[in-house]
Design an enzyme around this catalytic site. Structure first.
Site, PDB file in Angstrom:
ATOM      1  N   HIS A 289     -11.767  -4.640   7.928  1.00 15.44           N
ATOM      2  CA  HIS A 289     -12.172  -4.396   6.545  1.00 15.44           C
ATOM      3  C   HIS A 289     -13.319  -3.389   6.486  1.00 15.44           C
ATOM      4  O   HIS A 289     -13.857  -3.144   5.433  1.00 15.44           O
ATOM      5  CB  HIS A 289     -12.652  -5.686   5.871  1.00 15.44           C
ATOM      6  CG  HIS A 289     -11.564  -6.599   5.435  1.00 15.44           C
ATOM      7  ND1 HIS A 289     -10.663  -7.160   6.301  1.00 15.44           N
ATOM      8  CD2 HIS A 289     -11.217  -7.058   4.204  1.00 15.44           C
ATOM      9  CE1 HIS A 289      -9.825  -7.935   5.628  1.00 15.44           C
ATOM     10  NE2 HIS A 289     -10.138  -7.886   4.352  1.00 15.44           N
TER      11      HIS A 289
ATOM     12  N   GLU B 238       0.816  -1.219   0.000  1.00 13.63           N
ATOM     13  CA  GLU B 238       0.000   0.000   0.000  1.00 13.63           C
ATOM     14  C   GLU B 238       0.847   1.265   0.000  1.00 13.63           C
ATOM     15  O   GLU B 238       0.508   2.242  -0.667  1.00 13.63           O
ATOM     16  CB  GLU B 238      -0.959   0.002   1.202  1.00 13.63           C
ATOM     17  CG  GLU B 238      -2.134  -0.955   1.060  1.00 13.63           C
ATOM     18  CD  GLU B 238      -1.774  -2.405   1.326  1.00 13.63           C
ATOM     19  OE1 GLU B 238      -0.664  -2.658   1.853  1.00 13.63           O
ATOM     20  OE2 GLU B 238      -2.592  -3.297   1.005  1.00 13.63           O
TER      21      GLU B 238
END
Lengths: 399, 322
Positions: free
Chosen positions: B129, B60
């Site tokens: 999430h 990321e």
């Protein structure tokens, strides 16, 4: 138990000019005489520029500065290998590389004086990155862009030995390898991450081998040998331009402090320092150029005088620019177009600064805005003036 | 002309049209290419635009950091972070570089990156999430943060975000991706960043929400006793205070709804802005209906955490009874 060996690697080391200034022709790059003298001038310019910047900080005329003293060969030799339109992505210790790429010294001083004006990008230079090891990813992005666009160019990023312990540096090498990014990772292993020595930084035998896990080439070069650095940097850039990124570990030594806030005598011995003094990149290169008949006392003196004159002008320009700082400009350029709330904060700031009076709620001002802004003086540097002469010899140690 | 699309399809249409319009637009991220993204937002786009759609290594920080390099040197990066909660691994690139590149170079370099991130709860996803971090992004000067609540806005806002010269965090409510088909304009369609929309007019109380919560709020007001006005904030930052203030001056009451934790959440900022500029129009304290200050629970408890119709209705009642 018999185990199969499935991988093997080695790390090459390059040196063209040894510590006595003798050249190994097999490792030497093709450089004409004028370029050789220019590289010498740039190294001298950088050394002296850093000394002047340290002196300005000591006098309270500038803020914290990170000198590159001792690393001139690593920076000049690599920066000069780039084409002017190739992006340099620096850390905060790249004064020599900036000067090599034509950035004027007053800009470096402005940055040290706390002015964003110093980070305005001139040509293909990214601004200095203050967080350690984050900027190699920007070079990976630029270099990936070259791959996507089919451009025969490469981005070169600078970072230090400490940065190689950061995850981003590995990510940058890894994604560059995977995406064929046109990137050169130029690590100046100057042996110190502030007070933490290279041995404490990692158990890896070389930093260059960190490239191995990312599947890209890693190579070591004597970072105090400007000709070896130039040779390795040229090869690395050529490889990167074809989509094969390279990690270069330049072995060098930070001769002075981490920044002007640091005192290396706390963690470093004088023996260590004098050992590296004998490997100084400028001494070695000057010896070589004198042997080659490219330098003599007259020419060295002339270069010295030119540098002093140039730096004096640049320092005057930096000081003059500092006087022009407009505080309200901090609101500029946060976004391409200033949003309403920010515009309102700016107007409040300007109003309060303008007459020194607190505006009222009837004027559309919030309580928070009323409370803010009154203390802004508009002049960044309020350090105590000291009596040290600007020309005082700088030892390289903290005070 | 309009067609009926789900939110995820509207996003795909915006990406397709922007890549076709501008070849500098590069879409990349984990699994966005061959497999079309975990929510299929980029499905088949790589076939159509092989030079503009790429699978990225799983990293990321690299995805966001490369966006800084790409964006500053001529590309228009549109990276996808697979779930917004994994943007934390690249948050430093947003805070330390993307958000401040324009400011620190005094306008000579900018990062026209649009970071697409599925976000929020409601789909029984794994731990970590489902977080809503919009307040974190909103607190960073130089970032814009957008949350569409319906397919038409998703297309219009994403198109505007891609064309915006500054970094935009584009948060897509996972629970809305396939929730409903709605009319979406074909072809050129932009919704300006920084503009809220009054999606339901009313006289008694203002309800401010965005993304998935906008739908909970709409359901709640349908059943409420009062005549509620509903404002879809759409852009979290920079925030359209004017639309909220105008509504509150009219209704005198306000309920702010968000899924994110309460402390330091956007409801606090909205309340503060109302206090600054419309305090004397208020007939009751501003009510907050929010998530709790706990890590977003795993899905056995997520319905207990997320504001729902009932909680929003109670919030409205509190605002009305004060």
């Amino acid at each position: 138990m018999v185990r199969d060996q499935v991988a093997d690697f080695s790390v090459e080391y390059v040196q063209a000019l040894d510590e006595e200034g003798d050249l190994d022709a097999a490792q030497a790059p093709d450089v004409d005489d004028d370029q050789l003298v220019e590289m010498y001038r740039l190294m001298r310019l950088s050394r002296r520029a850093d000394e002047r910047a340290i002196a300005l900080q000591r006098r309270g005329e500038s803020g914290t500065y990170a000198p590159a003293i001792g690393q001139e060969a690593a920076q000049v030799g690599s920066a000069i290998a780039m084409t002017p339109d190739e992006w340099m992505v620096p850390s905060f210790r790249e004064s020599a590389a900036f000067l090599t790429r034509g950035a004027p010294f007053h800009r470096l001083l402005w940055y040290a004086m706390g002015m964003e004006e110093g980070a305005e990008v001139a040509d293909a230079n990214f601004p200095p990155a203050i967080p350690v090891g984050t900027q190699p990813l920007h070079a990976a992005g630029i270099g990936w862009g070259h791959e996507i666009a089919g451009e025969r160019k490469a981005a070169l990023t600078y970072f230090g030995d400490g940065a190689t312990s950061e995850g981003d540096v590995y990510e940058a090498m890894n994604v560059s390898g995977a995406l064929d990014a046109h990137a050169v990772f130029f690590c100046q292993n100057n042996q110190w991450a502030i007070s933490t020595p290279r041995e404490t930084q990692t158990r890896a035998e070389t930093l260059a081998q960190k490239a191995v896990a990312a599947g890209i080439e890693g190579v070591q070069v004597d970072g105090n040998d400007v000709l070896g650095v130039l040779s390795v940097a040229r090869d690395a850039l050529e490889s990167a331009r074809e989509g094969d990124p390279v990690f270069v570990e330049a072995l060098t030594f930070r001769r002075s402090m981490h920044t002007t806030s640091d005192d290396p005598s706390v963690y470093r011995t004088e023996e260590q320092e004098s050992e590296w003094e004998t490997r100084d990149p400028i001494v070695r290169f000057e010896a070589y150029l004198r042997n080659e008949g490219l330098l003599d006392d007259d020419r060295v003196d002339r270069i010295t005088d030119e540098i002093e004159e140039l730096l004096a002008d640049e320092i005057d320009r930096a000081k003059a620019g500092r006087e022009q700082v407009v505080p309200a400009e901090m609101f500029d350029h946060v976004f391409a177009e200033t949003p309403p709330e920010l515009q309102r904060q700016r107007e409040t700031f300007e109003r309060e600064q303008g007459d020194g009076e607190v505006a009222s709620a009837e004027e559309g001002m919030s309580g928070e805005e009323r409370a803010a802004g009154g203390e802004v003086s508009g002049r960044g540097d309020v350090r105590e003036e000291r009596e040290t002469s600007e020309d005082e010899e700088v030892s390289g140690r903290g005070e | 002309m309009a067609n009926e699309l789900r939110l995820v399809e509207a996003i795909r249409q915006a990406l397709r049209e922007e890549m076709a319009r501008d070849e500098s637009v590069v879409v990349y991220g984990e699994d966005v290419g061959v497999s079309g993204g975990v929510f299929r937002a980029t499905q088949e786009l790589q076939d159509e635009f092989p030079e503009q759609v790429y699978d990225a290594p799983l990293a990321e920080a690299a995805i966001l950091g490369m966006g800084v390099g790409l964006g500053a040197t001529g590309f228009t990066p549109v990276p996808e972070i697979q779930f917004a909660s994994f943007a934390y691994q690249g948050f430093h690139q947003l805070v330390q570089h993307a958000s401040r590149m324009r400011s620190r170079t005094r306008g000579t370099l900018g990062v026209p990156m649009t970071v697409r991130m599925p976000y929020g709860g409601g789909i029984r996803a794994l731990e970590l999430h489902s977080e809503s971090f919009e307040a974190g992004f909103a607190h960073v000067p130089g970032l814009k943060t957008v949350v569409p609540s319906n397919p038409s806005d998703a297309k219009g806002l994403l198109t505007a975000a891609i064309r915006d010269p500054d970094p935009v965090m584009f948060l897509e409510s996972t629970s809305r991706y396939r929730a409903a088909r709605e009319s979406v304009p074909e072809g050129e369609h932009t919704v300006p960043l920084g503009e809220a929309e009054v999606v339901r007019e009313g006289a008694d109380v203002t309800v401010v929400a965005w993304g998935a919560m906008l739908h909970e709020a709409m359901s709640a007001v349908e059943d409420a006793e009062a005549d509620a006005e509903v404002v879809d904030l759409r852009t979290i930052s920079p925030m359209d205070s004017a639309t909220i203030l105008e509504s509150v001056r009219k209704t005198g009451r306000c309920v702010v709804v968000h899924e994110a934790p309460r402390t330091g959440g956007l409801a606090a900022e909205i309340t503060a802005r109302i206090n600054d500029d419309a305090l004397y129009h208020l007939e009751a304290p501003v009510e907050r209906v929010t998530g709790y200050d706990v890590p977003f629970p795993m899905f056995a408890r997520e319905e207990a955490y997320r504001p729902d119709e009932e909680r929003i209705r109670r919030g409205i009642e509190r605002a009305l009874s004060a």
